[in-house]
Design an enzyme around this catalytic site. Structure first.
Site, mmCIF file in Angstrom:
data_model
loop_
_atom_site.group_PDB
_atom_site.id
_atom_site.type_symbol
_atom_site.label_atom_id
_atom_site.label_comp_id
_atom_site.label_asym_id
_atom_site.label_seq_id
_atom_site.Cartn_x
_atom_site.Cartn_y
_atom_site.Cartn_z
ATOM 1 N N HIS A 1 -3.622 4.417 4.609
ATOM 2 C CA HIS A 1 -4.697 3.415 4.641
ATOM 3 C C HIS A 1 -5.972 3.996 4.010
ATOM 4 O O HIS A 1 -6.588 3.379 3.151
ATOM 5 C CB HIS A 1 -4.955 2.999 6.085
ATOM 6 C CG HIS A 1 -6.209 2.215 6.277
ATOM 7 N ND1 HIS A 1 -6.344 0.921 5.841
ATOM 8 C CD2 HIS A 1 -7.406 2.553 6.814
ATOM 9 C CE1 HIS A 1 -7.569 0.494 6.117
ATOM 10 N NE2 HIS A 1 -8.225 1.465 6.701
ATOM 11 N N TYR B 1 3.558 5.643 11.852
ATOM 12 C CA TYR B 1 3.947 4.252 12.103
ATOM 13 C C TYR B 1 4.910 3.637 11.097
ATOM 14 O O TYR B 1 5.334 2.500 11.269
ATOM 15 C CB TYR B 1 2.703 3.364 12.261
ATOM 16 C CG TYR B 1 1.717 3.443 11.094
ATOM 17 C CD1 TYR B 1 1.927 2.689 9.941
ATOM 18 C CD2 TYR B 1 0.601 4.259 11.155
ATOM 19 C CE1 TYR B 1 1.035 2.761 8.888
ATOM 20 C CE2 TYR B 1 -0.305 4.336 10.101
ATOM 21 C CZ TYR B 1 -0.078 3.583 8.972
ATOM 22 O OH TYR B 1 -0.956 3.650 7.929
ATOM 23 N N ARG C 1 0.866 -1.174 0.000
ATOM 24 C CA ARG C 1 0.000 0.000 0.000
ATOM 25 C C ARG C 1 0.906 1.228 0.000
ATOM 26 O O ARG C 1 1.532 1.539 1.004
ATOM 27 C CB ARG C 1 -0.845 -0.045 1.278
ATOM 28 C CG ARG C 1 -1.892 0.994 1.395
ATOM 29 C CD ARG C 1 -2.449 1.020 2.807
ATOM 30 N NE ARG C 1 -1.677 1.891 3.657
ATOM 31 C CZ ARG C 1 -1.531 1.759 4.968
ATOM 32 N NH1 ARG C 1 -2.082 0.744 5.607
ATOM 33 N NH2 ARG C 1 -0.840 2.629 5.657
HETATM 34 C C1 TPP Z 1 -14.610 -5.792 11.893
HETATM 35 C C2 TPP Z 1 -13.822 -4.550 11.611
HETATM 36 N N1 TPP Z 1 -12.928 -4.110 12.510
HETATM 37 C C3 TPP Z 1 -12.245 -2.979 12.305
HETATM 38 C C4 TPP Z 1 -12.421 -2.267 11.165
HETATM 39 C C5 TPP Z 1 -11.662 -0.963 10.954
HETATM 40 N N2 TPP Z 1 -10.702 -1.120 9.880
HETATM 41 C C6 TPP Z 1 -11.000 -0.760 8.622
HETATM 42 S S1 TPP Z 1 -9.819 -1.182 7.555
HETATM 43 C C7 TPP Z 1 -8.837 -1.827 8.763
HETATM 44 C C8 TPP Z 1 -7.515 -2.438 8.391
HETATM 45 C C9 TPP Z 1 -7.672 -3.507 7.373
HETATM 46 O O1 TPP Z 1 -6.456 -4.035 6.994
HETATM 47 P P1 TPP Z 1 -6.340 -5.170 5.912
HETATM 48 O O2 TPP Z 1 -7.350 -6.233 6.152
HETATM 49 O O3 TPP Z 1 -4.929 -5.578 5.847
HETATM 50 O O4 TPP Z 1 -6.775 -4.457 4.553
HETATM 51 P P2 TPP Z 1 -6.212 -3.134 3.864
HETATM 52 O O5 TPP Z 1 -7.089 -1.998 4.321
HETATM 53 O O6 TPP Z 1 -4.787 -2.960 4.256
HETATM 54 O O7 TPP Z 1 -6.387 -3.335 2.407
HETATM 55 C C10 TPP Z 1 -9.471 -1.702 9.990
HETATM 56 C C11 TPP Z 1 -8.885 -2.113 11.273
HETATM 57 C C12 TPP Z 1 -13.360 -2.755 10.237
HETATM 58 N N3 TPP Z 1 -13.610 -2.121 9.084
HETATM 59 N N4 TPP Z 1 -14.038 -3.894 10.478
#
Ligand code: TPP
Lengths: 396, 325
Positions: A293, A302, A289
């Protein structure tokens, strides 16, 4: 197709985990990353744009034409352009939020282009490139980020499900859908996207269990972009993510997620497995990425710049461009036309967003139920009376 | 000595104090470490207390609450963060079937001093699942205590009290008030955690609210005062247990009650308040207890939330309807 012959990297499919219990001191409360080197990944195009041989996966892209290669390049460029436009629209206040895919174009275009029209895609919230491959109008993706709806497209018109914000939920829907496909005796496949962070969710583990038990024709496509907001992949898993599949009884493979050809080949392989009744596969696209985010995030808190710089050298678009140029598959005219097309896309998206009307107030009460509900009717009527009271007072 | 600080900062200071004074207190959640949480509520805590006290967890809410239960069984006092209201549901099973019931199941032998922090409510223009008010879903479950501060001082003190409680506490933080500043006196002696507070005295009608809606009700009372109406504002502070005695005392004085919350009115906490207060104060009431809240509809996209959420006009409208009886 020209194939430079370089030492082929052997693909690694999950073999047992080597993560041991040795040396774990009681005082340590979190697991350390395994000392061993990163597992090798399937790669057909190096960061320098060199085509490398791969005994196992070459056949899945063997017939690819220069035109198709240019198509993949075009998809990636336009997707990046769309993404950049959305990012700036957010900065200009036209969108409330944006989740950029910058850096993940190859993972998305390679896998998206591997799907067949009758396949079904279950995305998370960042799959703008996959949506592009499925023919979803990019402007449609922006409604939820603008705050005018919570989805806004018909999933069945492109077999592209609505974005899912709750992490991991959609992997179960994909599995169930795939179970339905199998029951129907159809030969389509299903693909579920999720992130490395999402791989920790119980839903994802349960989808692995169900898909294995029912031999569901589903491909789990994990884009490991190294981060889940501020948490690196090591905070999610002690073994490389693709190795998880083994414990559930199906294969997992790691592919260079910045190599569009490699991703195309591996995803085609996995989808074909699904179609031919061999059940689920986990594909881990190892990517990065490049940006924040989302537009609300501040990655400087971070992670350092050096990491991004290292990944910039592996840019998926640049790499295919180098290959196209070196193999004379594209001339200057192609790139110039594409540049113009990108600008036109940006403009079209910008105009479409600005023209997107706010929803009617009564939309609040729409679509909570398919059959209607007396309480909703009552509240809608009260709401209407309340709105009308302003009109009376204001004398307009 | 009182300091002026934002509500989020007050929680941060409160967590810091808890970590300092009790080595068994742990902070757990997604992004709570280096990032300091997406709202920076845990900012700087990992730096000062280390990774074994302020723990970045995998992305798994059921795991977060489930392991917090285990840590509590082992004598720790975990304070876990759920990143946003709409993401508590993967943990709902652990909260409802385990966290809430283990004390009873063990005939009182097991105590689970777990605090589940949930930033909740709307008004920040967010995408789906980032604006919900699910407090009633938890209040319906026996074994859980549910509180929601409305200001910095309460945020500071209620967090201290929640962590000290031997019962599980669901701590709903009004995210749209995170940046509102207020006085915090770290040497004060706080009132009881589950007691409501009269934040504005009045004689004509009682407005009862908690969390994000308290400020709105104060604004409503100001606006009503300009029209010569003298409203009392009650900050309930705790949803479970609910301080019915304080509501009753106020209603016996004002004879009218309007309950305001962001959550849908249908089966919401206002329904419970209306029913009990009607039982307790039937002969005092000059008007039915009215409720202002969300509709029986999914929380709408950001561009519609101003229509969905209680606002000055909607509450004033309810005040007028009550006074018209
Ligand atoms: C159940 C849940 N917990 C927390 C979140 C908040 N949240 C949104 S995106 C994210 C990180 C996701 O990381 P990853 O699965 O690696 O996907 P990326 O966004 O890096 O593509 C979090 C903690 C959420 N959307 N759903």
């Amino acid at each position: 197709m020209t194939v430079e012959s370089t030492a082929a990297r052997t693909p690694r499919r999950s073999a047992g985990s080597k993560a041991g219990t040795t040396g774990t001191k009681r005082t340590r409360t979190t697991a350390k990353k395994d000392a061993g080197t990163e597992p090798q990944l399937v790669q057909l195009l190096t960061p320098e744009g060199k085509r490398v041989k791969n005994a196992e996966y070459d056949k899945y892209v063997a017939g690819i034409t220069p035109e198709e290669l240019r198509g993949l390049y075009r998809d990636m460029v336009l997707t990046r352009r769309f993404d950049a436009e959305a990012t700036s629209l957010q900065r200009q206040g036209e969108l409330g939020l944006w989740a950029s895919l910058l850096g993940q174009e190859a993972a998305q275009i390679g896998s998206g282009r591997a799907t067949r029209e009758d396949d079904y895609v279950f995305p998370t919230y960042r799959e703008h490139g996959v949506a592009w491959c499925r023919g979803v109008d990019p402007a449609n993706l922006l409604g939820m980020f603008r705050g005018v709806n919570n989805g806004g497209w018909d999933p069945n018109s492109n077999n592209f499900q609505l974005y899912t914000i709750v992490i991991g939920s959609q992997t179960l829907h994909a599995t169930g859908y795939a179970m339905g496909v199998a029951k129907d005796g159809a030969d389509s496949a299903v693909i579920a996207y999720f992130g490395d962070g999402a791989s920790s969710q119980g839903d994802v583990a349960e989808s692995f269990t169900f898909s294995a038990v029912y031999n569901a024709p589903v491909v789990f496509f994990c884009q490991n972009n190294q981060w889940a907001i501020s948490e690196p992949t090591e905070k999610q898993s002690r073994v490389p993510i693709y190795q998880r599949a083994q414990g559930f009884g199906f294969p997992g493979v790691r592919v260079d997620g910045n190599d569009v050809l490699g991703v195309l080949a591996v995803t085609r392989w996995a989808l074909e497995r699904a179609r031919s009744g061999e059940g689920p596969t986990l594909v881990e696209a190892f990517t990065y990425r490049m940006g924040a985010h989302t537009t609300s995030d501040d990655p400087t808190r971070y992670r350092g710049d050096e990491e991004r710089q290292a990944w910039e050298a592996k840019d998926p678009i640049l790499r295919l461009r180098r290959y196209l140029e070196a193999s004379n598959h594209a001339d200057e005219g192609f790139f110039e036309e594409l540049e113009a097309e990108s600008e036109a896309l940006g403009k079209r998206v910008r105009e479409a967003v600005r023209a997107m009307p706010d929803p009617d107030h009564f939309a609040i009460f729409e679509n909570a139920y398919a059959d209607g509900h007396a309480l909703v009717d009552e509240e809608r009527a009260q709401f209407a009376a309340y709105q009308a009271s302003f009109a009376d007072e204001g004398g307009n | 000595m009182a300091d002026k600080m934002a509500l989020a900062k007050a929680i941060n200071e409160s967590l810091r104090r808890a970590l300092e004074s009790d080595p068994k207190v742990l902070i757990m959640g997604e992004d709570v470490g280096k990032l300091g949480g997406v709202f920076r509520v845990t900012d700087g805590l990992q730096k000062d207390f280390g990774e074994s006290r302020v723990i970045d967890t995998p992305l798994a809410e059921s795991g977060i609450v489930g392991t917090a239960i285990g840590l509590a069984l082992r004598g720790y006092r975990p304070v876990v963060e759920i990143q946003f209201d709409g993401f508590v549901f993967p943990a709902y099973d652990q909260i409802v079937t385990q966290l809430a019931k283990m004390h009873a199941r063990s005939l009182g032998k097991v105590k689970l001093p777990v605090v589940v922090r949930i930033p909740y409510g709307g008004g920040i223009g967010a995408v789906e699942h980032h604006s919900e008010s699910p407090e009633a879903l938890f209040a319906h479950v026996a074994g859980l205590k549910i509180v929601s501060p409305s200001n910095a001082s309460d945020a500071y003190w209620m967090m201290q009290q929640a962590i000290q409680s031997d019962d599980p506490v669901i701590f709903f933080e009004p995210k749209r008030r995170y940046w509102d500043k207020g006085e915090v006196n770290a040497e004060a002696i706080p009132g009881p955690l589950h007691k409501a507070q009269v934040v504005r005295e009045g004689t004509d009608l009682t407005l009862a609210a908690y969390g994000p809606m308290v400020k709105l009700c104060q604004e409503v009372a100001d606006a009503a005062a300009e029209e010569g109406k003298n409203l009392e504002v009650l900050d309930l502070r705790s949803v479970s247990p609910l301080d019915f005695d304080s509501i009753q005392a106020s209603v016996e004085k004002t004879r009218r009650l309007v309950v305001v919350h962001e959550a849908p009115v249908f089966f919401g906490s206002g329904a419970e308040i209306a029913a009990r207060i009607t039982e307790r104060c039937f002969y005092h009431l000059e008007a039915p207890v009215l409720r202002v809240g969300g509709y029986h509809a999914p929380y709408p996209p950001a561009r519609l939330e101003e229509e969905y959420l209680p606002n000055l006009d909607r509450v004033l409208d309810a005040v007028d309807r009550s006074l018209a009886y």
